[in-house]
Design an enzyme around this catalytic site. Structure first.
Site, PDB file in Angstrom:
ATOM      1  N   TYR A  25       0.828  -1.210   0.000  1.00  0.00           N
ATOM      2  CA  TYR A  25       0.000   0.000   0.000  1.00  0.00           C
ATOM      3  C   TYR A  25       0.863   1.262   0.000  1.00  0.00           C
ATOM      4  CZ  TYR A  25      -4.738  -1.798   0.888  1.00  0.00           C
ATOM      5  OH  TYR A  25      -5.973  -2.376   0.797  1.00  0.00           O
ATOM      6  N   ASP A  44      -6.541  -6.768   4.262  1.00  0.00           N
ATOM      7  CA  ASP A  44      -7.649  -6.096   3.571  1.00  0.00           C
ATOM      8  C   ASP A  44      -8.580  -7.150   2.981  1.00  0.00           C
ATOM      9  OD1 ASP A  44      -9.132  -3.992   2.288  1.00  0.00           O
ATOM     10  OD2 ASP A  44      -8.096  -4.511   0.412  1.00  0.00           O
TER      11      ASP A  44
HETATM   12  C1  IPM Z   1     -10.480  -0.940   3.956  1.00  0.00           C
HETATM   13  C2  IPM Z   1     -10.695  -0.352   2.595  1.00  0.00           C
HETATM   14  C3  IPM Z   1      -9.526   0.563   2.264  1.00  0.00           C
HETATM   15  C4  IPM Z   1      -8.282  -0.269   2.241  1.00  0.00           C
HETATM   16  C5  IPM Z   1      -9.690   1.363   0.951  1.00  0.00           C
HETATM   17  C6  IPM Z   1     -10.941   2.194   0.963  1.00  0.00           C
HETATM   18  C7  IPM Z   1      -8.493   2.207   0.649  1.00  0.00           C
HETATM   19  O1  IPM Z   1     -10.863  -1.360   1.662  1.00  0.00           O
HETATM   20  O2  IPM Z   1     -10.386  -0.156   4.936  1.00  0.00           O
HETATM   21  O3  IPM Z   1     -10.407  -2.158   4.071  1.00  0.00           O
HETATM   22  O4  IPM Z   1      -7.945  -0.906   1.216  1.00  0.00           O
HETATM   23  O5  IPM Z   1      -7.596  -0.317   3.264  1.00  0.00           O
HETATM   24 MG    MG Z   2     -10.987  -3.304   2.488  1.00  0.00          MG
END
Ligand code: IPM
Ligand code: MG
Length: 354
Positions: free
Chosen positions: A138, A245
């Site tokens: 990320y 995630d």
């Molecule tokens: C989560 C969401 C987020 C992430 C997005 C909205 C960036 O999917 O909080 O799980 O990928 O972390």
């Molecule tokens: Mg998510």
């Protein structure tokens, strides 16, 4: 206790509105809180041209905790990546150092029929995913787009974890396991990835400090399968940002609806951002049908983890259990024989049950 309230987009304002009703009801009973709202996500972009406007970040920094709704919507999908609502949530996590994401998945007995899995597979389910939140692919650099030697377009990202990053999230995982069933499953892709090899080494090393906790390691693909095959084998799962995630969305469906699951994102001092794990659901926004319980339960997590107010947290959780027992259901968890209500009515029912 100062709480920054960032309702965001889509169903965000509606569901946060219900959590605020609950918090205000507790304030009337003596809970000392101060609430301040600020625009965030697409709403931040609309107000200030930035998904995380400077005044919003400032408020989040001075507040003791942040309560979020959800961000994003089709209207913002055309924006360049830096201006997209999702960048607001990623940046606030990074800016506030919220590296520890706790995502409990609990099945309420009343909702056993709402799960797509067989009752015997999911009944009694109670697991916690501890997801690292400020590292991994990320945030790893370099990332970007380029043309390769053959003139073809390429996109690339960097999966990267440092030892201290792994160590501190492993600590959170072991601590969480100590308070629960004393089982920790560390999820990685050690058979393929260098980051995962380091991950496994470091987690195994931290394990020496926690002889009371039984540690297992699992590849992420197997974990994805085991979650639907035999989810009750898990107590606490600790994993990196991207695997967490994906697995937390999967785990949410075991409980019947992603509309039920709260989350906490904590820094080293337990300052936290609290939000439902679901998104902004633009398709149902403004229609009073969204389930506010994940957000209401997020506010309970806030009272517990940041403010150490277990009893107030328990009151909220107890009220949620009661309204489910009384048969109140929003559309996502509705079954024949139960009482279908809207977002506001669900919020009112929780306040009444407090
Ligand atoms: C989560 C969401 C987020 C992430 C997005 C909205 C960036 O999917 O909080 O799980 O990928 O972390
Ligand atoms: Mg998510």
């Amino acid at each position: 206790m100062k709480i920054a309230v960032l309702a965001g987009d889509g169903i965000g304002p509606e569901i946060v509105g219900q959590a605020l009703k609950v918090l205000k009801a507790l304030a009337r009973d003596g809970l000392k809180i101060e609430l301040e709202e600020a625009p965030f996500g697409g709403a931040g972009f609309d107000a200030h041209g930035d998904p995380l406007p400077e005044p919003t970040l400032k408020l989040a920094r001075v507040a003791d905790a942040v309560l979020c709704g959800a961000v994003g919507g089709p209207k913002y999908d055309v924006l360049p990546r830096a201006k997209r609502p999702e960048q607001g949530i990623l940046r606030i996590r990074k800016e506030l150092g919220l590296f520890a994401n706790l995502r409990p998945a609990v099945l309420y007995p009343e909702l056993v029929g709402a799960s797509t899995l067989k009752p015997e597979v999911v009944s009694g389910l109670d697991l916690m995913i501890v997801r690292e939140l400020t590292g991994d692919i990320y945030f790893g650099e370099p990332r970007g787009r380029r043309n390769n030697a053959r003139g073809e377009r390429e996109g690339f990202d960097t999966m990267l974890y440092s030892e201290p990053e792994i160590r501190r999230i492993a600590e959170i995982g072991f601590q969480a396991a100590l308070k629960r069933g004393k089982k920790l499953c560390s999820v990685d892709k050690e058979n393929v990835l260098e980051t995962s090899r380091l991950w496994r080494e470091v987690v195994s090393d931290v394990a020496k400090k926690y002889p009371q906790v039984t540690l297992a390691h699992m590849y992420v693909d197997n974990a994805a399968m085991q979650l639907v095959r035999k989810p009750k084998q898990f107590d606490v799962v600790v994993t990196g940002n991207m695997f967490g995630d994906i697995l937390s969305d999967e785990a949410s469906m075991l409980t019947g609806s992603i509309g039920m699951l709260p989350s906490a994102s904590l820094d080293a001092q337990a300052k936290g951002l609290y939000e439902p794990i679901h998104g902004s659901a633009p398709d149902i926004a403004g229609r009073n049908v969204a389930n506010p319980l994940a957000t209401i339960l997020s506010s309970a997590m806030m009272l517990r983890y940041t403010f150490n107010q277990d009893e107030w947290a328990y009151r909220i959780e107890r009220a949620v259990k009661d309204v489910l027992a009384q048969g109140y259901r929003t559309a996502d968890i509705h079954e024949p024989g139960t009482r279908k209500v809207g977002t506001k009515e669900m919020g009112d029912a929780v306040v009444a049950a407090l």
